[in-house]
Design an enzyme around this catalytic site. Structure first.
Site, PDB file in Angstrom:
ATOM      1  N   CYS A 123       1.020  -1.139  -0.116  1.00 23.22           N
ATOM      2  CA  CYS A 123       0.089  -0.058  -0.197  1.00 23.22           C
ATOM      3  C   CYS A 123       0.790   1.272   0.072  1.00 23.22           C
ATOM      4  O   CYS A 123       2.175   1.224  -0.089  1.00 23.22           O
ATOM      5  CB  CYS A 123      -0.947  -0.041   1.195  1.00 23.22           C
ATOM      6  SG  CYS A 123      -1.542  -1.550   1.475  1.00 23.22           S
TER       7      CYS A 123
HETATM    8  N1  GLN Z   1      -0.989  -6.712   4.060  1.00 17.44           N
HETATM    9  C1  GLN Z   1      -1.681  -5.580   4.134  1.00 17.44           C
HETATM   10  C2  GLN Z   1      -2.960  -5.754   3.500  1.00 17.44           C
HETATM   11  O1  GLN Z   1      -3.156  -6.680   3.105  1.00 17.44           O
HETATM   12  C3  GLN Z   1      -0.835  -4.215   3.443  1.00 17.44           C
HETATM   13  C4  GLN Z   1      -0.720  -4.473   2.021  1.00 17.44           C
HETATM   14  C5  GLN Z   1       0.057  -3.637   1.532  1.00 17.44           C
HETATM   15  O2  GLN Z   1       1.055  -2.947   1.880  1.00 17.44           O
HETATM   16  N2  GLN Z   1       0.016  -3.610   0.215  1.00 17.44           N
HETATM   17  O3  GLN Z   1      -3.717  -4.896   3.620  1.00 17.44           O
END
Ligand code: GLN
Length: 230
Positions: free
Chosen positions: A2
């Site tokens: 994210c």
């Molecule tokens: N693992 C977290 C989620 O699934 C963050 C994912 C991310 O950083 N893309 O929301």
């Protein structure tokens, strides 16, 4: 991964911080420039800001670009401390508004870029969702923010593949870690931005090295290497 962004300084609107910049979180939701894992961030978004001592949040499981109301309201939300995030859900994680950052314990707003094996995290009655980031947020809140660096290195020792970029703010302090993904800092003169990637081409953006802890009060910025870093 994210993407997240935090502001601490003179009051700014949520629109100015998230929507207006040429490569801000809105653009990063469909076209991030530095993202290493995942192509876009379409699985939700969230923004939190301090209204005095109160942490207020608006979160969604839909793409930020598709929200029909936020662009109209965001220019009217003004705060000295803002944490925003757009989400690319990791495989197997729930897609629901409570899985979108920022998470809160009522005092801190916290976002996580990355991935961690949920079996190395304690179950917590305070976790807002079963997503790894919510379990990690609950652990960080339980341990206390002064121990953020230690908590990150302990979790990394238990899951060597974990990526643990955290961003947290409480209205007067903002903290971040780099552990596996990008982070940049911008000192504007009236505040500090910490962001997964620069939201514009201002030459004052500085990259934070991996495996570091960043602390700012909105003017001074301190970066320290985390234990366990090579
Ligand atoms: N693992 C977290 C989620 O699934 C963050 C994912 C991310 O950083 N893309 O929301």
């Amino acid at each position: 991964m994210c993407r997240h962004l935090g502001w601490l300084g003179a009051p700014r609107t949520v629109g100015e911080l998230l929507l207006d910049p040429p490569y801000g979180l809105l653009v990063q939701s469909y076209s991030p420039r530095r993202q290493k894992h995942g192509l876009m961030n379409a699985d939700g978004w969230g923004v939190g800001f301090f209204d005095g001592a109160i942490a207020r949040r608006w979160r969604s499981a839909a793409p930020l670009w598709g929200d029909v109301s936020f662009a109209s309201v965001a220019p009217a939300l003004r705060s000295e401390c803002v944490v925003g995030a757009v989400r690319s859900a990791s495989i197997g994680m729930p897609i629901e508004p409570t899985a979108s950052a920022p998470f809160t314990d009522g005092r801190w707003l916290l976002s996580h870029n990355g991935l961690v094996d949920r079996t190395v995290l304690p179950l917590s009655a305070h976790a807002e969702s079963t997503v790894d980031s919510a379990l990690l947020a609950a652990l960080i809140f339980d341990r206390g923010m002064p121990r953020l660096g230690d908590t990150v290195t302990e979790v990394a020792a238990r899951d060597p593949d974990a990526r643990l970029n955290i961003l947290a703010a409480n209205g007067s302090e903002m903290l971040a870690t780099t552990w596996g993904d990008t982070l940049s800092v911008l000192r504007t003169g009236d505040g500090v931005v910490l962001a997964s990637e620069p939201y514009d081409d201002d030459p004052r953006w500085e990259e934070v090295p991996d495996r570091h802890l960043v602390h700012t009060d909105g003017s001074a910025v301190r970066m320290t290497a985390l234990k366990g870093s090579v």
